[in-house]
Design a protein around this motif. Structure first.
Motif, short mmCIF file in Angstrom:
data_model
loop_
_atom_site.label_atom_id
_atom_site.label_comp_id
_atom_site.label_asym_id
_atom_site.label_seq_id
_atom_site.Cartn_x
_atom_site.Cartn_y
_atom_site.Cartn_z
N ARG A 1 6.95 22.06 2.83
CA ARG A 1 6.49 23.13 1.94
C ARG A 1 6.47 22.70 0.49
O ARG A 1 5.60 23.10 -0.27
N THR A 2 7.44 21.88 0.09
CA THR A 2 7.57 21.49 -1.31
C THR A 2 7.18 20.03 -1.56
O THR A 2 7.48 19.48 -2.60
N SER A 3 6.52 19.42 -0.60
CA SER A 3 6.14 18.01 -0.72
C SER A 3 4.65 17.87 -0.95
O SER A 3 3.88 18.80 -0.79
N SER A 4 4.24 16.64 -1.32
CA SER A 4 2.82 16.39 -1.56
C SER A 4 2.26 15.30 -0.65
O SER A 4 1.05 15.09 -0.64
N LEU A 5 3.10 14.62 0.13
CA LEU A 5 2.67 13.57 1.05
C LEU A 5 3.77 13.31 2.07
O LEU A 5 4.95 13.34 1.73
N LEU B 1 12.71 -2.01 -6.30
CA LEU B 1 11.45 -2.75 -6.36
C LEU B 1 10.22 -1.87 -6.17
O LEU B 1 9.10 -2.32 -6.32
N VAL B 2 10.45 -0.59 -5.84
CA VAL B 2 9.36 0.36 -5.65
C VAL B 2 9.53 1.50 -6.65
O VAL B 2 10.61 2.07 -6.76
N SER C 1 3.73 6.05 -5.31
CA SER C 1 3.76 6.19 -6.77
C SER C 1 2.73 7.18 -7.28
O SER C 1 2.81 7.63 -8.42
N GLN C 2 1.74 7.53 -6.46
CA GLN C 2 0.66 8.43 -6.88
C GLN C 2 0.96 9.91 -6.60
O GLN C 2 0.22 10.77 -7.05
N TYR C 3 2.01 10.19 -5.86
CA TYR C 3 2.32 11.57 -5.47
C TYR C 3 3.63 12.02 -6.09
O TYR C 3 4.54 11.22 -6.31
N LYS C 4 3.75 13.35 -6.31
CA LYS C 4 4.94 13.89 -6.97
C LYS C 4 6.17 13.87 -6.09
O LYS C 4 7.25 13.50 -6.51
N PHE D 1 0.84 -1.20 0.00
CA PHE D 1 0.00 0.00 0.00
C PHE D 1 0.87 1.25 0.00
O PHE D 1 0.61 2.20 -0.75
N ALA D 2 1.90 1.27 0.82
CA ALA D 2 2.81 2.42 0.87
C ALA D 2 3.44 2.65 -0.49
O ALA D 2 3.52 3.79 -0.97
N ALA D 3 3.90 1.59 -1.14
CA ALA D 3 4.51 1.72 -2.46
C ALA D 3 3.50 2.26 -3.47
O ALA D 3 3.83 3.12 -4.30
N HIS D 4 2.27 1.77 -3.41
CA HIS D 4 1.22 2.26 -4.31
C HIS D 4 0.96 3.75 -4.08
O HIS D 4 0.91 4.53 -5.04
N VAL D 5 0.79 4.14 -2.83
CA VAL D 5 0.51 5.54 -2.52
C VAL D 5 1.67 6.44 -2.94
O VAL D 5 1.47 7.49 -3.55
#
Length: 195
Positions: A81-85, A53-54, A31-34, A25-29
């Motif tokens: 400030r510059t992150s998305s997750l 592997l991720v 991969s969805q954020y910049k 789940f962590a790897a999936h999430v």
């Protein structure tokens, strides 16, 4: 779907009994954020990421230690400030950072303060903060599964999720959410990490 599941209005908590399901789940999430900040207390995600592997766009990994914890949190707060997750993985391993003689109620308070600092900054910057906690058995009127720091995670979480593997699918169950009914299951097909 990850954008809809995770909230920017408070702490997001993921409980798990299978560490591999949490890793997938962590790897999936991720991969969805910049740009992701990953505080990896159990180092599993870091090992999989370093082994290739991720898949990830951009991940800043933080590997805390007892003497480095406070400066690391300062760096994380500034980088948000510059992150998305932000992912804080895992609450259970937080206690292993400290010597046995230091394991008192003070550690629960420290954990609460650290998570709330991350969440406050996340709310201000509209960035989801996800904390993971492995379920363990506790004897409270019979043996039941309970996350580490259960009271903190139940009281402070805007969103509570659980993750399991069912055959070859990753299944996330909504335990509590601001807009998705409890009990809703989200199935992620082909989200397992394979070697």
């Amino acid at each position: 779907m990850s954008d809809r599941i995770l909230s920017t209005r408070g702490l997001n908590t993921l409980t798990f009994s299978d560490p591999y399901a949490k890793l997938c789940f962590a790897a999936h999430v991720v991969s969805q954020y910049k740009k992701v900040i990953y505080v990896d207390l159990d180092t599993t995600f870091t090992a999989y990421l370093n082994a290739g592997l991720v898949r990830a766009n951009s991940v800043d990994i933080y590997l805390p230690s007892e003497g480095r914890l406070v400066p690391m949190v300062k760096d994380v707060l500034e980088s948000m400030r510059t992150s998305s997750l932000v992912i804080f993985d895992s609450v259970n391993s937080f206690y292993n950072l400290f010597r046995a003689r230091d394991r008192t109620g003070g550690l629960n308070h420290l954990l609460s303060v650290l998570l709330m600092l991350l969440v406050r900054r996340g709310v201000d910057e509209k960035i989801p903060v996800l904390a993971t906690s492995m379920l363990r058995y506790r004897k409270e009127g019979g043996w039941v599964q309970s996350p580490a720091s259960r009271r903190l995670l139940q009281r402070k979480s805007a969103v509570r999720l659980s993750v399991d593997l069912i055959e070859s699918d990753l299944v996330v169950t909504i335990v509590e959410h601001e807009s998705i009914p409890a009990g809703t299951q989200v199935v992620y097909k082909d989200s397992l990490i394979t070697v």
